[in-house]
Motif scaffolding. Structure first.
Motif, PDB file in Angstrom:
ATOM      1  N   LYS A  52       1.133   0.274   6.733  1.00  0.00           N
ATOM      2  CA  LYS A  52       1.034   1.187   5.465  1.00  0.00           C
ATOM      3  C   LYS A  52       0.430   2.377   5.652  1.00  0.00           C
ATOM      4  N   GLN A  82      -4.912  -0.703  -0.098  1.00  0.00           N
ATOM      5  CA  GLN A  82      -3.583  -0.959  -0.226  1.00  0.00           C
ATOM      6  C   GLN A  82      -3.126  -2.610   0.314  1.00  0.00           C
ATOM      7  N   LYS A  84      -5.481  -4.813   1.170  1.00  0.00           N
ATOM      8  CA  LYS A  84      -6.112  -5.574   0.310  1.00  0.00           C
ATOM      9  C   LYS A  84      -5.469  -6.342  -0.870  1.00  0.00           C
ATOM     10  N   ASP A  85      -4.818  -5.224  -1.586  1.00  0.00           N
ATOM     11  CA  ASP A  85      -4.027  -5.524  -3.041  1.00  0.00           C
ATOM     12  C   ASP A  85      -2.832  -6.063  -2.728  1.00  0.00           C
ATOM     13  N   HIS A  86      -2.048  -5.786  -1.549  1.00  0.00           N
ATOM     14  CA  HIS A  86      -1.032  -6.415  -1.227  1.00  0.00           C
ATOM     15  C   HIS A  86      -1.012  -8.150  -0.869  1.00  0.00           C
ATOM     16  N   GLU A  88      -3.968  -9.854  -1.832  1.00  0.00           N
ATOM     17  CA  GLU A  88      -4.136 -10.669  -3.192  1.00  0.00           C
ATOM     18  C   GLU A  88      -2.830 -10.986  -3.653  1.00  0.00           C
ATOM     19  N   LYS A  89      -1.861 -10.026  -3.824  1.00  0.00           N
ATOM     20  CA  LYS A  89      -0.298 -10.766  -4.526  1.00  0.00           C
ATOM     21  C   LYS A  89       0.121 -11.798  -3.953  1.00  0.00           C
ATOM     22  N   LEU A  90      -0.357 -11.986  -2.595  1.00  0.00           N
ATOM     23  CA  LEU A  90       0.258 -13.119  -1.851  1.00  0.00           C
ATOM     24  C   LEU A  90      -0.862 -14.268  -1.830  1.00  0.00           C
ATOM     25  N   GLY A  91      -1.881 -14.229  -2.418  1.00  0.00           N
ATOM     26  CA  GLY A  91      -3.006 -15.226  -2.562  1.00  0.00           C
ATOM     27  C   GLY A  91      -3.779 -15.130  -1.421  1.00  0.00           C
ATOM     28  N   THR A  93      -6.946 -12.992   1.352  1.00  0.00           N
ATOM     29  CA  THR A  93      -7.897 -11.914   1.116  1.00  0.00           C
ATOM     30  C   THR A  93      -7.925 -11.286   2.496  1.00  0.00           C
TER      31      THR A  93
END
Length: 163
Positions: A52, A82, A84-86, A88-91, A93
């Motif tokens: 990233k 970024q 962290k957000d990605h 979270e989308k994968l379930g 942390t």
């Protein structure tokens, strides 16, 4: 027989071991907010996130100008958010990150040397000495990244227990 993958970081004194995800054991590195090693059992899925890079501070900011992306600390925080957000989308942390590779570029503002202190200031907002789950980490100075204003690129590996 259980197979384990051992991911190594800097060869310094082994710290206290702790567990994050089931089947993952972290061995802290004393004096640094990273793991010296991380053991992963065969009962886990391994997720590799591509590198990233920072996004512009403002969408109207010009491309390729350092001020459009911020200094090393600002870029590090931007990238870590970024990631962290990605995750979270994968379930997942940030606690599920077991390996991190960091690429730093030195610019005119640092006389060509990477700004490790700026990186650590940003990194420490996500991982610090009090963190239970720390990734094994390598940090490199590279000659350049794709955009001349980028000072940081980070890629991570995360783990998820198999269901």
């Amino acid at each position: 027989m259980r197979y384990k993958t051992l991911l190594l970081s800097l060869p310094l004194i082994l710290g206290v071991a702790s567990a994050n995800a089931e089947g993952v054991k972290t061995h802290k590195l004393q004096g640094m907010p990273i793991a010296e090693s991380v053991e992963i059992s065969a009962n886990n899925d391994i997720i590799f996130l591509s590198g990233k890079v920072p996004t512009k501070i403002s969408k109207d900011a010009p491309e390729g100008v350092l001020e459009s992306y911020g200094n090393t600390e600002v870029q590090t925080v931007n990238i870590m958010n970024q990631i962290k957000d990605h995750l979270e989308k994968l379930g997942l942390t940030m606690n599920d990150v077991v390996k991190m590779q960091v690429f730093l570029v030195g610019g005119d503002e640092t006389q060509g040397n990477m700004d490790f202190a700026g990186f650590m200031a940003g990194y420490s907002k996500f991982y610090n000495d009090k963190s239970e789950n720390l990734p094994a980490r390598s940090t490199f100075q590279v000659a350049k990244l794709a955009n001349p204003a980028w000072r940081v690129e980070i890629e991570v590996t995360a783990v998820r227990p198999k269901k």
